[in-house]
Design an enzyme around this catalytic site. Structure first.
Site, mmCIF file in Angstrom:
data_model
loop_
_atom_site.group_PDB
_atom_site.id
_atom_site.type_symbol
_atom_site.label_atom_id
_atom_site.label_comp_id
_atom_site.label_asym_id
_atom_site.label_seq_id
_atom_site.Cartn_x
_atom_site.Cartn_y
_atom_site.Cartn_z
ATOM 1 C CB CYS A 187 4.250 11.259 51.858
ATOM 2 S SG CYS A 187 3.346 10.560 50.263
ATOM 3 C CE LYS B 9 -4.870 2.555 5.999
ATOM 4 N NZ LYS B 9 -5.002 4.069 6.426
ATOM 5 C CE1 TYR C 107 -4.404 1.698 -7.908
ATOM 6 C CE2 TYR C 107 -2.763 2.698 -6.620
ATOM 7 C CZ TYR C 107 -4.212 2.726 -7.215
ATOM 8 O OH TYR C 107 -4.824 3.678 -6.966
ATOM 9 C CG ASP D 131 1.946 7.486 2.627
ATOM 10 O OD1 ASP D 131 0.743 7.869 2.299
ATOM 11 O OD2 ASP D 131 2.726 7.817 3.887
ATOM 12 C CB CYS E 160 0.381 11.019 52.998
ATOM 13 S SG CYS E 160 1.287 12.452 52.693
ATOM 14 C CB CYS F 18 -0.488 14.139 49.348
ATOM 15 S SG CYS F 18 0.192 12.701 48.915
ATOM 16 C CE LYS G 13 -3.937 1.963 2.007
ATOM 17 N NZ LYS G 13 -3.384 3.409 2.067
#
Length: 691
Positions: free
Chosen positions: A445, A327, A240, A132, A424, A421, A130
């Site tokens: 913490c 693809k 093609y 591009d 904590c 937080c 395919k």
């Protein structure tokens, strides 16, 4: 009856929401179709476009009665440019459907078998690359090149004959076709990688526009009104298909490609297979060698090889039933950002993590993506509920590369930084002008505990030599230690520690003895050990010297900290926030309660002979370490810096002083050798004659 009306209203609301989603997708696809097919300047990748189109197809499949009359899923491309003559295609130039994996491939093949009678089941397939580039239709009249037309909207294209005629590998005359009134060859005009790189390099050197990719370069070249520009570009044509004039003895697609080759046309490599596995093998082999090809491809086209069976299978509104594009995994895709969650790192940094509607990107299903920091959210203009572009190349971690603003609807909501937080519940701060938010509960913490523990026991902090990082982390994972204060309670688990593999009675006793010994420390070490953001050894010493009393430090304001040498606004705010944290204070109180002590810090003005001077220590000292030398200097009132500048008063130079000595010499800084420094310390009572 009331219930019936309520149901009707609810159904109407749902239909309205679906139609709104469809309209957003349709408008976005129309915009990108125009950019791709008309302007040759796509603003999103093929993978991202496919994601948008698939979402619309899914909605139309789920709610067929709501399908919009202008849906681009039934159309190919966009209207042709008015600058070129418009030409109606004799046979529509349709697009292709897509498959992305083996399951989808087998489903495509199953649909073909379902439409074929029993004697034609399991047909042979032809596979080709395919390419591009830009699809064009070429017409030859009695073997002479006559016309070239773009795909356009599939029905009407643009006459670009004057530009295509300049393509070097295009046969202008086909002697073998002199008796064929009309031969139509379709294919792709592309720009090989080497030619693309050369074109961009030369354009950049002339200060001209460069192209984003080879397809843009090829399409842009063919859309020039001046054929001399196209002639100068390294374009190539690859055929093609033969759509009109194919000799009757050729009955297969692979035969048609061989015929094109015999006429002098270039074709990309192709193959045939009798089974789905054979198709898959061809696809995988091409995927492996894709990077080595001289031109860009984005997949493999799979076609029923028999031309008669192609005619029997026919077409859908925009694509043939007998062919599909298999693809490669897209490196970019578009999906919805459902929500944002926050993770806390080992240094307290809060990182936003986007929760996505799962999407396949680069062959991997992605449902989470890092958003890096709160500043990145602002930079992207991101909102929860947005459609976002996700990019992933190879093994690179997926990231959000942008927001699809044209699809933003009323369901989005701002993303707010948490005030506390999520681990904590300590306060979260985002210093002005910074992008990184962080938790202030450093000692408390759990997300930061490992980092805090390793730093706390390190040599320059509390110097607990008998408690190595390996055992520290082990105890943390076992739940014996959660904060640094728990280190001083390990003695309560002495018997349990002795049962652990690798720890005997002697090792445990040595460890506990080292922990006990560390309780007698200095205030600068203790402050440094707390791991306050921005507070290194030098700043810790400055804090101890300036305040002398630890409780005074705990009570100080941010403005108070600004009066400390080497402490700027960000560090002052960081220190203040650390000590204002209730959780940090609880841990500190436990440390002091466990018996951590230090001698009082006493520095009188009379004992500050170096006040106002800035010293730099470099090289290796033989009498003491550099840290000890810094401590002596600060005790005598000097400010100690890590770099030499015009503000440096004195450089203390040990062995192998290096570049700092060179810079000090250039700047005319006073240089002191170690023996002079020792004499200075002895003069002011910092060292005795016996060392």
């Amino acid at each position: 009856m009331t219930d019936l009306f309520s149901f009707i209203d609810d159904q109407h609301d749902q239909d309205a929401k679906i139609i709104t989603q469809m309209r957003l997708l349709i408008d976005a696809l129309k915009k990108h179709n125009h950019a791709y097919y008309v302007l040759d300047n796509p603003s999103i990748s093929d993978g991202e476009y496919d994601s948008l189109r698939q979402k619309l197809l899914d909605l139309e499949s789920q709610f067929p009665t709501l399908k919009q009359p202008d849906s681009p899923t039934d159309k190919v491309g966009d209207k042709p440019l008015p600058a070129f003559t418009q030409v109606m295609h004799d046979i529509a130039m349709l697009s292709l459907g897509n498959v992305f994996n083996f399951d989808e491939l087998t489903a495509f093949i199953r649909r073909i078998n379902d439409r074929l009678d029993s004697k034609n089941q399991h047909p042979e397939f032809e596979m080709e690359l395919k390419l591009d580039g830009l699809a064009v239709s070429l017409k030859y009249v009695h073997g002479v090149f006559h016309q070239a037309v773009t795909r356009g909207d599939g029905r009407v294209g643009e006459d670009i004959t004057h530009n295509v005629r300049t393509i070097r590998n295009l046969p202008q005359v086909l002697p073998a076709c002199a008796d064929i009134a009309l031969l139509e060859v379709r294919g792709e005009v592309l720009m090989p990688k080497a030619g693309f790189e050369k074109l961009n390099r030369e354009s950049a050197e002339r200060g001209e526009k460069t192209f984003a990719n080879p397809r843009n370069a090829a399409a842009g070249s063919l859309r020039q009104l001046n054929p001399a520009i196209a002639s100068a570009r390294p374009l190539a044509f690859f055929g093609y298909s033969v759509n009109q004039g194919l000799p009757s003895h050729i009955t297969t697609q692979s035969g048609a490609l061989e015929y094109l080759r015999s006429l002098g046309f270039e074709t990309a490599p192709f193959g045939t297979a009798a089974t789905p596995k054979g198709v898959q093998d061809f696809y995988e082999n091409i995927a492996k060698t894709r990077a080595d090809l001289p031109f860009e491809i984005d997949g493999v086209v799979v076609k029923v090889n028999s031309l008669d069976l192609q005619n029997d299978l026919g077409f859908l509104s925009r694509e043939p039933r007998w062919a599909t594009a298999y693809k490669f995994a897209a490196e970019s895709a578009i999906t919805r950002l459902v929500a944002v969650e926050w993770q806390v790192g080992r240094t307290g940094q809060l990182t936003p993590v986007g929760k996505l509607e799962p999407i396949n990107v680069g062959g991997v299903t992605v449902s989470n993506v890092t958003l890096h920091n709160f500043g990145e959210i602002g930079r992207l203009g991101l909102m929860a509920g947005d459609m976002v572009s996700i990019h992933r190349a190879g093994d690179v971690i997926p990231k959000v590369s942008g927001v699809v603003l044209e699809m933003r609807d009323g369901a989005v909501s701002p993303i707010h930084l948490p005030k506390t937080c999520p681990v904590c519940e300590s306060a979260v701060v985002l210093p002005e002008g910074e992008a990184l938010a962080r938790c202030t509960g450093g000692l408390y913490c759990p997300a930061q505990s490992k980092e805090a523990l390793v730093h706390f026991v390190s040599r320059r902090a509390m110097d607990i030599d008998g408690l190595g990082e390996q055992w520290l982390i082990k105890f943390f994972e076992m739940g014996l230690i959660r904060t640094v204060a728990d280190i001083y309670e390990l003695v309560q688990h002495q018997d349990h520690l002795m049962t652990l593999e690798g720890l005997g009675e002697k090792s445990v006793n040595n460890m506990l003895a080292a922990i006990e010994k560390s309780k007698n420390t200095t205030l600068p070490r203790f402050i440094f050990a707390l791991g306050i953001r921005g507070v290194g050894e030098s700043t810790a010493l400055n804090l101890a010297q300036h305040f002398a009393d630890f409780e005074a430090i705990r009570r100080a304001s941010a403005d108070d900290f600004l009066t400390v040498p080497d402490v700027g606004e960000i560090t002052a705010q960081s220190i203040h926030e650390f000590f204002q944290s209730t959780h940090n204070s609880e841990v500190i109180d436990r440390l002091l309660g466990a018996g951590v002590v230090w001698q009082a810090v006493q520095v009188s003005e009379a004992e500050a002979p170096l006040d106002g001077q800035t010293w730099v220590v470099t090289g290796t000292l033989s009498v003491m370490g550099r840290d000890e030398a810094k401590a002596h200097l600060q005790a005598l009132g000097a400010k100690v810096s890590g770099s030499v500048s015009a503000k440096t008063s004195v450089l203390l130079a040990g062995e192998k002083a290096g570049s700092k000595l060179d810079k000090a010499t250039q700047l005319g800084v006073n240089i002191v050798q170690e023996d002079e420094f020792v004499q200075l310390l002895m003069t002011h009572g910092r060292l005795s004659n016996d060392g």
